[in-house]
Scaffold this active site. Structure first.
Site, PDB file in Angstrom:
ATOM      1  N   ASN A 835       0.889  -1.170   0.047  1.00  0.00           N
ATOM      2  CA  ASN A 835       0.310  -0.057   0.179  1.00  0.00           C
ATOM      3  C   ASN A 835       0.681   1.260   0.041  1.00  0.00           C
ATOM      4  OD1 ASN A 835      -2.288  -1.360   0.172  1.00  0.00           O
ATOM      5  ND2 ASN A 835      -1.916  -1.933   2.318  1.00  0.00           N
ATOM      6  N   TYR A 836       1.952   1.361   0.505  1.00  0.00           N
ATOM      7  CA  TYR A 836       2.696   2.555   0.739  1.00  0.00           C
ATOM      8  C   TYR A 836       4.078   2.793  -0.082  1.00  0.00           C
ATOM      9  CZ  TYR A 836      -0.466   3.168   4.671  1.00  0.00           C
ATOM     10  OH  TYR A 836      -1.598   3.245   5.260  1.00  0.00           O
ATOM     11  N   LEU A 837       4.635   1.671  -0.678  1.00  0.00           N
ATOM     12  CA  LEU A 837       5.888   1.695  -1.267  1.00  0.00           C
ATOM     13  C   LEU A 837       5.577   1.626  -2.899  1.00  0.00           C
ATOM     14  CD1 LEU A 837       8.043  -0.563   0.878  1.00  0.00           C
ATOM     15  CD2 LEU A 837       7.871   1.688   1.165  1.00  0.00           C
TER      16      LEU A 837
END
Length: 877
Positions: A835-837
């Site tokens: 989700n974030y990288l």
């Protein structure tokens, strides 16, 4: 007090530099508490842009719940058709969910034949034809020879999805996609259907599909079958590359035509056998199917921690009494006390059904799986603007008991059965309206091409809406993902000004501005979520804007102690050294008359904060900061920590370390797996087994020429943790395992031959194999304590030394993996990776350092991020 109250506290302190965004300022001083257990997965933060404003509601558990991160990484559920999932096991499912399938459609386990590979054969036992050599090349379908590569050789640069790369067997558990998590705090989540190929590298899965297509071509007599390479190329060409067609979306119309088959509902409840009844006050109670089904939900969970939770039990019993009032037991029995209920007979029935399902013959499992796949086939795909695209969570959520996260006040409540009358269908105007697979009519049919959901319904626990979306690898979801990371990259252009402004506002005379600046500091530097107000029927989780008096403790002269429950009831505990002005501000914001329960940022809301951020950049929210800080930190850590000339194992360890730094920053925790200790012990035993093989090679080397002991002094010393007692135990256990393996393979082969109508193998076949195993281990027994060993294969100094070097490398790799797993036992790597990288960071890093992408991304992730697979090694976030 007026909203723009003038602060009287002294502001004479000079501005001090911002706290450096280094890991040292983000020390994590404690571990998750008992409520911090994260099933592995990852919680994907989906945008609300696709949800009509009128229908946006606070999320809860359910079919559309977002998967969590189990980590990581590199394999998916099954762990990963459902994204997110770090420890995917049917053991985590209620027994009723598993056993009920046996009364309807059973989803059997994938059947694999035992391999006759020599991969696990000790080097010192390798055959003369194979020792120290590469396997012979085999001709492919197109006539070309495929050169077999040594497993220890340097991996070739990977081209996705055509290049085949062998997946590492002992990869970190966190490299596997975590299973779907129930997420009461999140909006809605796309969840894919289970894919039995998810644990395979993408290249291998495509190759398997190519084989299947080629076989069909031959059987139909339509000419020469395609080779594997041609089939893979054809499949790659069929993929719609929306990112090359400039389809990043404009936030308005999402599609022109849309056809799909609706939602697949679970089959109706099938009553239990007449001899399986719950007991009330020691006597069997005959329940109507409606009441029995709900009782079964609890009975299936009898051996879980949920059944020991008083709130869970109270909520279940309260809802069950309502069902019992409508559908009472036969014979005038009155169920009024939970303590008199005995659900053990139900639990034992469900457990027996699961055991029966697992012991089913392979042919029966295969037939049932084919039946299940055929029933679901039409729901798995839709036609979007004429293109065939995969649907994500096409199944309506089955009824059951709500589990929630942590201390959710509604845990144990009954989730009602969903029917067509609950579903709003979204489909193209010209499309044929699908017929539900159970009796009933759709609640409503709409034709809204400004949203991407195919269906929605309102669940009864928290009153939130659940949605059916396209799968993670679809063009619409891909556009959303790419836009998310591009927006985070765009923040790089504005972040310096934003930091300059909020740093200046830390001393503002206006309380609202000072509070907003302090909140922005926390969101930027500590990657806190913005936070929203919660209702009384929701778990008490908070974010930055909803922090209360008791959540931050002042620790003079310059430390703040954060202690609160964040998303999914995961405890956030962090001791942070901050600037003097930040410390002073928090002291002011906590000053009298505030006390426990009062908001620290009482003049800031998530809405006003995001509105302020949007003045710097269109679409900028607190969530974008979290994505930006995660990706930029990851990029910096990779550039800093990756060894240029290291082995693949060392580079993978550096990658996981960088991933861990981000997971710690974002507070992506998980509880230590109950199997962690066993897994670590197994890895230690594997290392000792490798040392045993090394010892045998050493003894064989010195048997060739005793003078080599002086010449090879580095090999003269015995292995430190290999003693006579351990050798006896190891050889006896290994003998027993090999005999058992031979027996099972013989049984499995006969089962397969019998299913195909062929003659089975005589028992003498397995007896001969067992006799050969016993002869080998009898010989090893005679070698004990003699310092001598027979080396099979090429008995030359050069060959033996080569094999010893290979073992040394494997031992070194295993030790690196042990350290990596131990350091990551409480960190969920999958959530941030999913989700974030920015996935382009990983792909570019893999190309730069010659690491196969399959070692880090599962098939599911590679399908989810096809647009990221085409960047070159020079790409930077």
């Amino acid at each position: 007090m007026a909203k723009n109250q003038i602060l009287t506290d002294s502001d004479s302190d000079d501005d001090t530099p911002l706290v450096a965004r280094s890991n040292g300022t983000r020390s994590r001083a404690a571990k998750a508490n008992g409520n911090g257990k994260r099933p592995h997965t990852s919680d994907e933060e989906l945008s609300d842009e696709d949800v009509p404003l009128a229908k946006r509601a606070k999320p809860t558990n359910g079919a559309s719940a977002k998967p969590s991160s189990s980590g990581s990484a590199a394999a998916s559920t099954s762990t990963t058709s459902r994204l997110l999932k770090e420890e995917d096991s049917s053991d985590d499912e209620p027994l009723a969910s598993q056993a009920s399938d046996t009364r309807h459609i059973v989803s059997p386990e994938k059947i694999k034949d035992e391999s006759d590979s020599d991969d696990d054969v000790p080097l010192y036992q390798a055959s003369a034809n194979g020792a120290g050599k590469k396997s012979a090349a085999k001709p492919k379908a197109n006539g070309k020879a495929a050169a077999a590569s040594d497993s220890d050789s340097k991996p070739a640069k990977t081209k996705v999805p055509r290049k085949r790369v062998k997946k590492e067997e002992d990869s970190d558990a966190d490299a596997k996609p975590l299973k779907k998590a129930r997420t009461p705090r999140k909006k809605v989540k796309v969840e894919e259907d289970d894919d039995s190929d998810d644990d395979k590298p993408l290249a291998k899965s495509l190759a398997a599909k190519a084989d299947s297509k080629a076989a069909k071509g031959d059987s139909k007599g339509k000419g020469k079958a395609k080779t594997k390479k041609e089939a893979e190329e054809a499949e790659e060409e069929e993929m719609f590359k929306w990112w090359e067609a400039n389809m990043l979306g404009d936030g308005t119309q999402k599609w022109q035509t849309l056809e799909h088959s609706g939602v697949l509902f679970p089959p109706p409840y099938v009553p239990l056998p007449s001899d399986v009844k719950m007991l009330y006050n020691g006597k069997p109670a005959t329940l109507p199917p409606e009441s029995e089904e709900v009782a079964g939900f609890f009975g299936a969970m009898l051996e879980t921690t949920h059944a020991q939770d008083q709130t869970f039990c109270n909520n279940f019993f309260s809802d069950w009494l309502k069902i019992l009032k409508k559908y009472p037991p036969a014979g005038g029995v009155k169920i009024t006390e939970f303590g008199k209920c005995d659900f053990r007979p139900m639990y034992e029935h469900f457990a027996a059904e699961i055991a029966r399902r697992k012991s089913m013959p392979a042919a029966e499992k295969k037939a049932l799986k084919a039946e299940k796949d055929a029933a679901e086939e039409k729901y798995t795909f839709c036609l979007l603007d004429g293109r065939k695209e995969k649907v994500g969570n096409f199944r309506a959520e089955p009824p059951g008991l709500f589990r929630g996260r942590g201390d959710h006040p509604r845990r144990g409540a009954l989730k009602f059965r969903i029917g067509p009358e609950d579903i709003i269908l979204n489909i193209g105007k010209e499309a044929k309206i699908p017929v539900p697979n159970i009796p009933g009519e759709w609640k409503k049919v709409v034709h809204d091409n400004t949203v991407t959901w195919l269906a929605n319904w309102k669940e009864n626990i928290n009153g939130s809406f659940k949605y059916v979306f396209l799968a993670a690898g679809s063009s619409l979801k891909g556009q959303s993902d790419m836009n998310k990371f591009e927006k985070a990259r765009e923040l790089k252009k504005h972040v310096d000004k934003i930091r300059k402004d909020y740093n200046a506002d830390l001393k503002s005379k206006l309380s609202a501005d000072r509070q907003r600046a302090t909140a922005m500091y926390f969101i930027d530097r500590l990657a806190l979520r913005a936070g929203n107000e919660k209702g009384d029927d929701e778990a008490d989780t908070v974010g930055c804007c909803s922090l209360r008096y008791e959540h931050i403790t002042l620790q003079p002269p310059d430390e703040l102690v954060f202690d609160f429950l964040g998303k999914d009831s995961i405890r956030y505990y962090n001791v942070v050294k901050v600037e003097p002005q930040i410390f002073k501000n928090i002291r002011i914001f906590k000053g009298p008359p505030k006390e426990t329960g009062d908001a620290i940022f009482d003049r800031v809301t998530t809405t006003t904060l995001n509105k302020h951020l949007a003045s710097y950049m269109k679409g900028l929210t607190a969530k974008v900061f979290r994505t930006y800080n995660a990706s930029i930190t990851f990029q910096e850590q990779l550039d800093k920590c990756t060894p240029k000339d290291g082995t693949v194992a060392e580079k993978l360890a550096a990658y996981n370390q960088a991933n861990r730094m981000v997971a710690i920053l974002c507070n992506h925790q998980k509880s230590v797996s109950k199997n962690h200790g066993t897994a670590m012990e197994n890895m230690a035993q594997k290392i000792r087994a490798l040392k045993y093989q090394r010892m045998k090679l050493r003894h064989g080397l010195f048997a060739l020429d005793p003078k080599l002991k002086k010449k090879r002094k580095n090999l003269a010393e015995d292995e430190s943790d290999i003693d006579d007692e351990w050798i006896v135990k190891y050889e006896d256990e290994t003998r027993a395992k090999e005999i058992e393996k031979a027996q099972k393979k013989w049984e499995k082969d006969n089962e397969k031959l019998e299913a195909e109508g062929k003659d089975t193998l005589d028992e003498s076949v397995v007896e001969a194999k067992i006799s050969k195993i016993n002869d080998e281990y009898d010989r090893l027994k005679e070698e004990r304590g003699t310092g001598q060993a027979e080396v099979k294969g090429k008995k030359t100094e050069e060959n033996i030394l080569t094999n010893i070097a290979k073992l040394d490398e494997r031992i070194h790799t295993m030790k690196i993996q042990m350290v990596d797993r131990e350091e990551g036992k409480e960190v969920a790597l999958g959530t941030s990776k999913i989700n974030y990288l920015d996935p382009r960071i990983t792909q570019a890093w893999c190309k730069t350092h010659n690491v196969p992408i399959e070692k880090l991304f599962s098939k599911t992730l590679m399908v989810k991020f096809p647009w990221a697979m085409e960047v070159d090694g020079e790409w930077k976030f």
